[in-house]
Design an enzyme around this catalytic site. Sequence first.
Site, short mmCIF file in Angstrom:
data_model
loop_
_atom_site.label_atom_id
_atom_site.label_comp_id
_atom_site.label_asym_id
_atom_site.label_seq_id
_atom_site.Cartn_x
_atom_site.Cartn_y
_atom_site.Cartn_z
N LYS A 37 -0.02 3.85 -2.82
CA LYS A 37 -1.08 4.76 -2.53
C LYS A 37 -0.37 6.17 -2.70
CE LYS A 37 -4.69 1.75 -0.65
NZ LYS A 37 -3.96 0.62 -0.32
N SER A 77 -6.24 3.19 4.34
CA SER A 77 -5.56 2.14 3.35
C SER A 77 -6.88 1.67 2.62
CB SER A 77 -4.69 1.37 3.77
OG SER A 77 -3.68 0.96 2.69
N SER A 93 0.97 -1.31 0.12
CA SER A 93 0.00 -0.13 0.16
C SER A 93 0.91 1.47 -0.07
CB SER A 93 -1.03 0.04 1.11
OG SER A 93 -2.06 -0.76 0.99
#
Length: 481
Positions: A74, A315, A71
């Site tokens: 991101k 997330s 993640s």
Amino acid sequence: MHFGRWLHLLCLSLLLNGCASVSPTSTSATLDRMLADPALNGATVSLMVRDARSGATLYQYNPRTRLVPASNLKLLTTAAAMEVLGPQYRFSTQLRGNGVQQGERLTGNLYLRGLGDPTTQLADYQALAAQLASQGVRQVQGDLVFDDTWFDTERLGVDWAQDDESTYYGAQISALTVSPDTDFDAGTLIVTAKAPATAGQPVSVVLSPPTDYVQLSNRAVSGPGNTYGITRRHGTNLLQLTGALAPGEQRREWVSVWEPTQLVANLFEQALAQQGIKVLGRRVIGGATPNTATLLAEHQSAPLQALITPLLKLSNNNMSEALLKAMGRQTANAGTAQAGVAAVAAFMQRQGLDPATLSQVDGSGLSRRNLVSSQNLTDLLLATARQPWFKAWYDALPIAGNANRMSGGSLRYRLRGTPAENNLHAKTGSMAGVSSLSGYIQDADGRRLVFSMLSNNYLGDAAPIRALENRLAVALTQWRD
């Protein structure tokens, strides 16, 4: 003698309070020792620490080795979205018609057009139906068309794991979707099971939002053992509940649906019926709205600068994928992941960064085909700090040790009682054999640092790796050149 005893007690007090007068100093040797931890045996690490103002490198270890970021990807997706779409960008869901209203009758078709909003909830669809009813419409002569063509029909990302398919974090992507909560877990249902007091009796089940789009196979019962579980069979919306739940206990699970557009269709038809609006034609899934269709009602999301808070703090994968496809639609008139990746690459080039040094295939980091280095991420963190929207983006990052869920996010339980508490602003990342932490932190002299640590290919639990990330954060708060 009396003075000597007082001095001894003072020194003991300072010792027990953790060296209150002098803070320990971290150096490159400190990080070298950390990376020699046995938890990293056989693993691969990319680590870089830099001065946020000058960009000067303070420490590096395999800085250009590309690893799976999970993640941490991101960071790239949201930063690009803030520039490509703009902080004030809003998703939209529209109700349009291609006929005219004659009394209570709407001639022609009614179109529910989704423009990618992953935050739309049942109440928002009900409000659209109520807006139509407030205009006096009680009958639609034509078809009810659910238009999800703003994005393509690829519901999952490249190489997403099969065993993630029914999870909330692996939910299908659609331009017309629905979220069951304010975390915006689009494309999922919340399944609440409650065990009756009498052992052996079946659990009761409630779906949120309420729908008959899915089918339940309920074999779960009240009883000992805590073996309750729920799965969705591939390619279907058959939810299978099995095992035992302790008497009186309640359990909530988030389960993704197969084809979220059709879930929206189910919910919106219910909303129209509640308003006394009857549709005489067919239900059409995936039809395109004519350019000449008249806008009858609209729902807009919060601006992007607000949406990145739940996205980064929690997330949120589906929101990330929606942003990626929205960037593709904005820049190339194509709501695809490929067009979105190209938009991110162009953003990088405008910041003086080289997109050829990394591989991106989705927006969330759920695919293991994403590959980035700590050099890539620290370059991004430095570039982002120069943007006019930086404060909103920085504030949206999880804050270490902050107990407020929408402040601390995925770092709210970490680094409490350390100098990194309410200091570290960073994005976490995690999947089997992958852990990452990248962000901003102030050192002992109040200087802001950027850093990125990516760890891949370790075996066993992630806890020892996260402990190393925590040690890194504390070490950076004590850094002195």
